[in-house]
Design a protein around this motif. Structure first.
Motif, PDB file in Angstrom:
ATOM      1  N   ARG A 218       0.858  -1.192   0.000  1.00 41.25           N
ATOM      2  CA  ARG A 218       0.000   0.000   0.000  1.00 41.25           C
ATOM      3  C   ARG A 218       0.890   1.237   0.000  1.00 41.25           C
ATOM      4  N   SER A 219       0.355   2.337  -0.531  1.00 44.22           N
ATOM      5  CA  SER A 219       1.257   3.471  -0.739  1.00 44.22           C
ATOM      6  C   SER A 219       0.991   4.672   0.169  1.00 44.22           C
ATOM      7  N   ASP A 220      -0.182   4.758   0.787  1.00 41.49           N
ATOM      8  CA  ASP A 220      -0.466   5.933   1.620  1.00 41.49           C
ATOM      9  C   ASP A 220      -1.095   5.493   2.942  1.00 41.49           C
ATOM     10  N   VAL A 221      -0.234   5.228   3.894  1.00 44.72           N
ATOM     11  CA  VAL A 221      -0.692   4.625   5.148  1.00 44.72           C
ATOM     12  C   VAL A 221      -0.126   5.398   6.340  1.00 44.72           C
ATOM     13  N   LEU A 341      -5.108  14.838  10.161  1.00 43.93           N
ATOM     14  CA  LEU A 341      -4.211  14.105   9.260  1.00 43.93           C
ATOM     15  C   LEU A 341      -4.967  13.603   8.031  1.00 43.93           C
ATOM     16  N   ILE A 342      -6.191  13.157   8.239  1.00 42.54           N
ATOM     17  CA  ILE A 342      -6.993  12.655   7.113  1.00 42.54           C
ATOM     18  C   ILE A 342      -7.275  13.795   6.125  1.00 42.54           C
ATOM     19  N   HIS A 343      -7.627  14.951   6.664  1.00 38.50           N
ATOM     20  CA  HIS A 343      -7.883  16.087   5.774  1.00 38.50           C
ATOM     21  C   HIS A 343      -6.626  16.532   5.037  1.00 38.50           C
ATOM     22  N   ASN A 346      -5.051  12.543   3.121  1.00 38.45           N
ATOM     23  CA  ASN A 346      -5.922  11.612   2.383  1.00 38.45           C
ATOM     24  C   ASN A 346      -5.338  10.192   2.339  1.00 38.45           C
ATOM     25  N   PRO A 347      -5.087   9.582   3.525  1.00 37.51           N
ATOM     26  CA  PRO A 347      -4.515   8.234   3.530  1.00 37.51           C
ATOM     27  C   PRO A 347      -5.532   7.177   3.109  1.00 37.51           C
ATOM     28  N   GLU A 348      -5.002   6.039   2.599  1.00 35.40           N
ATOM     29  CA  GLU A 348      -5.915   4.937   2.267  1.00 35.40           C
ATOM     30  C   GLU A 348      -6.134   4.019   3.466  1.00 35.40           C
ATOM     31  N   MET A 349      -5.222   4.127   4.439  1.00 34.68           N
ATOM     32  CA  MET A 349      -5.328   3.235   5.598  1.00 34.68           C
ATOM     33  C   MET A 349      -4.680   3.875   6.824  1.00 34.68           C
ATOM     34  N   ILE A 350      -5.287   3.638   7.969  1.00 36.59           N
ATOM     35  CA  ILE A 350      -4.680   4.045   9.234  1.00 36.59           C
ATOM     36  C   ILE A 350      -4.572   2.793  10.092  1.00 36.59           C
ATOM     37  N   ASP A 365     -13.505   1.293  17.756  1.00 36.93           N
ATOM     38  CA  ASP A 365     -14.868   1.800  17.539  1.00 36.93           C
ATOM     39  C   ASP A 365     -15.019   3.282  17.892  1.00 36.93           C
ATOM     40  N   PRO A 366     -14.536   3.710  19.082  1.00 36.20           N
ATOM     41  CA  PRO A 366     -14.657   5.150  19.354  1.00 36.20           C
ATOM     42  C   PRO A 366     -13.897   6.007  18.350  1.00 36.20           C
ATOM     43  N   ILE A 367     -12.735   5.534  17.887  1.00 40.34           N
ATOM     44  CA  ILE A 367     -11.996   6.334  16.892  1.00 40.34           C
ATOM     45  C   ILE A 367     -12.836   6.466  15.618  1.00 40.34           C
ATOM     46  N   LYS A 368     -13.373   5.335  15.155  1.00 42.84           N
ATOM     47  CA  LYS A 368     -14.174   5.362  13.919  1.00 42.84           C
ATOM     48  C   LYS A 368     -15.383   6.286  14.074  1.00 42.84           C
ATOM     49  N   GLN A 369     -16.063   6.109  15.212  1.00 46.57           N
ATOM     50  CA  GLN A 369     -17.265   6.897  15.456  1.00 46.57           C
ATOM     51  C   GLN A 369     -16.982   8.397  15.450  1.00 46.57           C
ATOM     52  N   LYS A 370     -15.917   8.770  16.164  1.00 44.06           N
ATOM     53  CA  LYS A 370     -15.596  10.196  16.280  1.00 44.06           C
ATOM     54  C   LYS A 370     -15.070  10.746  14.956  1.00 44.06           C
ATOM     55  N   LEU A 371     -14.388   9.890  14.179  1.00 45.86           N
ATOM     56  CA  LEU A 371     -13.916  10.373  12.877  1.00 45.86           C
ATOM     57  C   LEU A 371     -15.098  10.715  11.980  1.00 45.86           C
ATOM     58  N   ASN A 372     -16.166   9.939  12.099  1.00 44.38           N
ATOM     59  CA  ASN A 372     -17.360  10.259  11.313  1.00 44.38           C
ATOM     60  C   ASN A 372     -17.870  11.650  11.668  1.00 44.38           C
ATOM     61  N   LYS A 373     -17.668  12.006  12.932  1.00 46.70           N
ATOM     62  CA  LYS A 373     -18.128  13.314  13.395  1.00 46.70           C
ATOM     63  C   LYS A 373     -17.175  14.434  12.948  1.00 46.70           C
ATOM     64  N   TYR A 374     -15.858  14.153  13.005  1.00 47.43           N
ATOM     65  CA  TYR A 374     -14.890  15.244  12.813  1.00 47.43           C
ATOM     66  C   TYR A 374     -14.371  15.407  11.379  1.00 47.43           C
ATOM     67  N   THR A 375     -14.682  14.461  10.473  1.00 47.67           N
ATOM     68  CA  THR A 375     -14.067  14.564   9.141  1.00 47.67           C
ATOM     69  C   THR A 375     -15.110  14.711   8.034  1.00 47.67           C
ATOM     70  N   ILE A 376     -14.647  15.204   6.906  1.00 46.49           N
ATOM     71  CA  ILE A 376     -15.502  15.318   5.721  1.00 46.49           C
ATOM     72  C   ILE A 376     -15.664  13.912   5.143  1.00 46.49           C
ATOM     73  N   GLY A 377     -16.917  13.486   4.992  1.00 43.45           N
ATOM     74  CA  GLY A 377     -17.220  12.098   4.629  1.00 43.45           C
ATOM     75  C   GLY A 377     -16.467  11.582   3.417  1.00 43.45           C
ATOM     76  N   ARG A 378     -16.372  12.389   2.364  1.00 47.72           N
ATOM     77  CA  ARG A 378     -15.760  11.922   1.132  1.00 47.72           C
ATOM     78  C   ARG A 378     -14.280  11.576   1.325  1.00 47.72           C
ATOM     79  N   ILE A 379     -13.605  12.325   2.187  1.00 50.36           N
ATOM     80  CA  ILE A 379     -12.178  12.036   2.435  1.00 50.36           C
ATOM     81  C   ILE A 379     -12.072  10.882   3.429  1.00 50.36           C
ATOM     82  N   ARG A 380     -12.965  10.907   4.412  1.00 50.60           N
ATOM     83  CA  ARG A 380     -12.967   9.877   5.467  1.00 50.60           C
ATOM     84  C   ARG A 380     -13.157   8.475   4.887  1.00 50.60           C
ATOM     85  N   GLN A 381     -14.010   8.375   3.841  1.00 47.98           N
ATOM     86  CA  GLN A 381     -14.357   7.040   3.342  1.00 47.98           C
ATOM     87  C   GLN A 381     -13.176   6.337   2.673  1.00 47.98           C
TER      88      GLN A 381
END
Ligand SMILES: [Zn+2]
Length: 423
Positions: A218-221, A341-343, A346-350, A365-381
């Protein structure tokens, strides 16, 4: 000339055009191909290296006479006789892995198939800057070498992972261990009398994940190392990112709580002061001392000093609400940092690694949940978030690429420690 000449650090750096040195570099190229691919026919090797079959056959016979290569049975036929397969003799050389952390050191050696040759030796010592630290380390390494009957001549190199600030250009450590103005490689080579290659611990972890873990090919982790501190190893465009001086990835020291607690780095309210293993442990100790009811107290037989992150994680897995909430809180802060960092990248994996990885879904789970709250969905996905499959082995496994990349790249101090994508 024997191939081992080429592994004498920084002695021969140019392949030359003719003669013995060119021959040595061809051998090293073959060594590299067989190390990454395990087995190849002479015809395959010719395609990779670009020399004739008679020349390759001659070199392979030399490598067999020198003990580097063995015949490993026959491969698929493309019409005529089944071709012979060749591979490295896995025990002709070893890589010694040494993981130094603030709280403990772990040692194991690996053969050329990257298999551990013994049980990992763990020594629980606080890493201070006293000269005694190095002497003690040497005695443990010597004991390990003796226990597994290793000949130092057969150790291709020691890969040593080190925490803190290490200047990549000068190879000087500025925090732990702070050993003065000498390059780390030189200090450890003087101590151990074997070639040494050093790397920052979280960058070694990222290399480990790239070679053996979820980040393979993988190239962006982003590899998060949450233990007593918080570090970040970044693979960007398929390369381990170092930064100008190698100080990149000090993710634990971004400010999270203005007017928060004093961090070890001297700043106030760093992410480490609220989300690291040390921060969780400190909070648990404080709250248990002030009477909070938790199974943790029972798990350490009322000995508050014995409260460490693994005990808290164990309590959480047993359903202890207090422990679960503290891990969740850490996840919330980590997600706030990761969102930036995601914004930005734009990593493919964390990959969540380090001691916290044992908490599995309780941190994920809490990290995933809170990321949904704090990040722009299109980049987060784009960013898959996973617990490291290598878990606590990632850094020690990462010392293998630390050694092998440097051996294959001939770079002093490994400013360019790449090519982890195994073919
Ligand atoms: Zn700090």
């Amino acid at each position: 000339m024997h191939l081992s000449k080429l592994f004498e650090k920084n002695k021969i750096s140019s392949p030359g055009k003719t003669g013995k040195i060119k021959n040595l570099f061809l051998k090293k190229q073959i060594f590299s191909i067989l190390y990454h691919n395990e087995r190849k026919t002479i015809a395959d090797l010719c395609i990779h290296v670009g020399i004739s079959i008679p020349s390759m056959t001659r070199i392979m016979h030399e490598l067999m006479d020198e003990g580097w290569v063995s015949e490993l049975g026959t491969g698929e036929s493309s019409g005529g006789r089944r071709p012979m397969l060749y591979g490295l003799n896995p025990t002709v050389r070893y890589i010694l892995g040494i993981e130094i952390t603030r709280k403990y050191t772990r040692i194991n050696a690996f053969n050329l198939q990257n298999k551990a040759i013994g049980n990992t030796l763990r020594i629980d010592t606080e890493l201070d800057n006293a000269p005694g630290t190095l002497i003690e380390l040497k005695s443990h390494i010597d004991q390990y070498i003796e226990k597994y009957n290793l000949d130092k001549k057969n150790i291709l190199g020691a890969g040593i992972s080190i925490p803190g600030l290490i200047d990549k250009k000068s190879n000087i450590s500025y925090t732990y261990p702070n050993l003065g103005q000498k390059p780390l490689d030189v200090i450890f080579e003087d101590l151990l009398k074997i070639p040494v290659y050093t790397e920052h611990d979280t960058k070694a972890m990222a290399l480990g994940e790239s070679w053996f873990g979820l980040a393979r090919n993988r190239s962006d982790v982003l590899c998060l190392n949450v233990g007593s501190g918080i570090g970040l190893g970044m693979i960007i465009n398929g390369k381990l990112y170092q930064g100008f001086s190698g100080f990149s990835g000090e993710f634990g020291h971004i400010q999270m709580v203005p007017d928060g607690e004093l961090c070890e780095c001297g700043k106030i309210g760093c992410l480490e002061t609220v989300a690291s293993g040390s921060a969780i442990v400190a909070k648990v100790k404080q709250m248990i001392e002030s009477g909070t009811n938790s199974v943790i107290r029972k798990l350490v037989d009322d000995k508050i000093d014995n409260i460490k992150l693994p005990v808290i994680i164990k309590a959480a897995h047993h359903g202890d609400q207090f422990a679960i909430e503290l891990i969740e809180e850490s996840g919330d802060y980590l997600a706030r940092g990761l969102a930036s960092l995601i914004h930005l990248l734009n990593p493919e994996m964390i990959i969540i690694g380090g001691d916290i990885a044992a908490a599995e879904n309780l941190i994920l789970d809490p990290i995933k949940q809170k990321l949904n709250k704090y990040t722009i969905g299109r980049i987060r996905q784009d960013a898959g978030i996973f617990i490291s499959e290598l878990k606590e082995h990632a850094v020690l496994m990462g010392t293998i690429p630390v050694v092998m990349n440097r051996i294959f790249s001939d770079e002093p101090y490994g400013n360019n420690i790449q090519s982890f994508n195994k073919s």
